[in-house]
Design an enzyme around this catalytic site. Structure first.
Site, mmCIF file in Angstrom:
data_model
loop_
_atom_site.group_PDB
_atom_site.id
_atom_site.type_symbol
_atom_site.label_atom_id
_atom_site.label_comp_id
_atom_site.label_asym_id
_atom_site.label_seq_id
_atom_site.Cartn_x
_atom_site.Cartn_y
_atom_site.Cartn_z
ATOM 1 N N THR A 12 0.848 -1.182 0.000
ATOM 2 C CA THR A 12 0.000 0.000 0.000
ATOM 3 C C THR A 12 0.889 1.240 0.000
ATOM 4 O OG1 THR A 12 -1.906 1.031 1.074
ATOM 5 C CG2 THR A 12 -0.167 0.189 2.516
ATOM 6 N N GLU A 13 0.337 2.361 -0.423
ATOM 7 C CA GLU A 13 1.055 3.642 -0.461
ATOM 8 C C GLU A 13 2.322 3.594 -1.319
ATOM 9 O OE1 GLU A 13 -0.316 6.333 0.791
ATOM 10 O OE2 GLU A 13 -1.982 5.174 1.626
ATOM 11 N N VAL A 14 2.218 2.960 -2.483
ATOM 12 C CA VAL A 14 3.353 2.966 -3.415
ATOM 13 C C VAL A 14 3.043 3.784 -4.670
ATOM 14 C CG1 VAL A 14 4.290 0.776 -2.611
ATOM 15 C CG2 VAL A 14 2.651 0.790 -4.509
ATOM 16 N N LYS A 16 -0.083 3.625 -6.588
ATOM 17 C CA LYS A 16 -0.867 2.942 -7.625
ATOM 18 C C LYS A 16 -1.790 3.909 -8.370
ATOM 19 C CE LYS A 16 -2.815 -0.218 -5.093
ATOM 20 N NZ LYS A 16 -2.168 0.167 -3.817
ATOM 21 N N THR A 17 -2.500 4.737 -7.621
ATOM 22 C CA THR A 17 -3.419 5.679 -8.267
ATOM 23 C C THR A 17 -2.643 6.697 -9.079
ATOM 24 O OG1 THR A 17 -4.975 5.431 -6.434
ATOM 25 C CG2 THR A 17 -5.294 7.315 -7.890
ATOM 26 N N LYS A 38 -12.005 0.979 -10.031
ATOM 27 C CA LYS A 38 -11.459 0.576 -8.729
ATOM 28 C C LYS A 38 -12.548 -0.234 -8.038
ATOM 29 C CE LYS A 38 -8.859 2.180 -4.721
ATOM 30 N NZ LYS A 38 -7.605 1.462 -5.049
ATOM 31 N N SER A 42 -11.575 1.453 0.434
ATOM 32 C CA SER A 42 -11.921 1.885 1.788
ATOM 33 C C SER A 42 -11.303 3.262 2.009
ATOM 34 C CB SER A 42 -11.424 0.875 2.826
ATOM 35 O OG SER A 42 -10.038 0.637 2.681
ATOM 36 N N ASP A 55 -9.242 8.114 -4.566
ATOM 37 C CA ASP A 55 -8.527 7.438 -5.656
ATOM 38 C C ASP A 55 -9.475 7.131 -6.811
ATOM 39 O OD1 ASP A 55 -6.295 7.527 -4.066
ATOM 40 O OD2 ASP A 55 -6.372 5.422 -3.478
ATOM 41 N N GLU A 117 -7.610 -0.560 -10.990
ATOM 42 C CA GLU A 117 -6.655 -0.380 -9.898
ATOM 43 C C GLU A 117 -7.045 -1.238 -8.704
ATOM 44 O OE1 GLU A 117 -5.194 2.784 -6.557
ATOM 45 O OE2 GLU A 117 -6.263 3.578 -8.301
ATOM 46 N N ALA A 119 -6.294 -2.651 -4.647
ATOM 47 C CA ALA A 119 -6.164 -1.996 -3.345
ATOM 48 C C ALA A 119 -5.091 -2.747 -2.572
ATOM 49 C CB ALA A 119 -7.492 -2.023 -2.585
ATOM 50 N N ARG A 178 9.445 6.396 -7.353
ATOM 51 C CA ARG A 178 10.261 6.761 -6.187
ATOM 52 C C ARG A 178 9.385 7.428 -5.127
ATOM 53 N NH1 ARG A 178 16.330 9.429 -6.155
ATOM 54 N NH2 ARG A 178 16.712 9.047 -3.933
#
Length: 227
Positions: A12-14, A16-17, A38, A42, A55, A117, A119, A178
């Site tokens: 998560t938090e890489v 994607k969106t 999507k 949540s 997102d 996308e 989750a 990055r």
């Protein structure tokens, strides 16, 4: 019939969106009509009497044709927690057939490409027995992997790729994003990933300061997907 890609991440938090929106913009610039989907989200807010996810709203904004929000995001839950836990708290079941029906409706529209996308990461639970990856496998979707460049990303990337291929799916490409500007030995890690990942590199996105995200699609190369 629209060509469909599933975008997953190493965690998560890489981004994607962030990356999915860049891919959608690049596809539009290449002359493709696109839609974003999507299935499960949540961390949603009430907007005009409907739970909506930021997102999913971003994917809706990048889409080539206007559709109701629920067609982009059939499962929306308020708590910013794992979707299967949020669904249980809402006394709701996340149905794989319903997710598939949603994608089928999008495929009936006059678009060329659909970007779905996920989750979290690849093994996102939908309940105690099913994962979102089970649905991706059922649909035989080619997968695009977003690798968040930070400490541990090599291990996360290789294990995720191993799981995707173990499920019998094609890795259409990957994007290096990055997410940690202070990452030690970034270039060495990036070079290692490029050597070890046997899939097309669709883009290497540097750390972008606020406002720089508008140009993110300039770091994306869709040519491997156009073949």
């Amino acid at each position: 019939m629209a060509k469909t890609f599933f975008v997953t991440g190493t965690d998560t938090e890489v981004g994607k969106t962030f990356v999915t929106r860049a891919l959608m913009r690049a596809a539009r610039q290449a002359g493709k009509k696109v839609l974003g989907y999507k299935p499960v989200a949540s961390g949603c807010d009430w907007v005009e009497g409907e739970l909506k996810n930021s997102d999913a709203l971003g994917l809706q904004a990048e889409s080539s044709i206007p559709l109701p929000y629920a067609m982009h995001n059939p499962y929306a839950f308020a708590p910013a927690i794992a979707p299967h836990i949020a669904a249980r708290e809402a006394s709701e079941l996340i149905s794989i057939p319903r997710i598939g029906e949603g994608l089928a409706r999008l495929k009936e529209t006059a678009v060329d490409w659909i970007f779905v996308e996920g989750a979290g990461g690849w093994r996102l639970p939908l309940d105690e027995r099913h994962f979102l990856s089970d649905w991706v496998k059922k649909e035989h979707l080619p997968v695009i992997l977003v690798v968040g460049a930070r400490l541990g990303c090599i291990n996360h990337a290789l294990l995720t790729l191993e799981a995707i291929r173990h499920d019998g799916l094609v890795v259409a490409g990957w994007v290096l994003n990055r997410v940690d500007p202070q990452m030690s030995h970034y270039q060495d890690n990036a070079n290692t990933l490029k050597q070890l990942i046997s899939a097309p590199l669709l883009g290497e996105i540097p750390w972008l300061e606020e406002g720089g995200a508008e140009a993110v699609d300039s770091f994306v190369d869709l040519s491997p997907l156009l073949k």
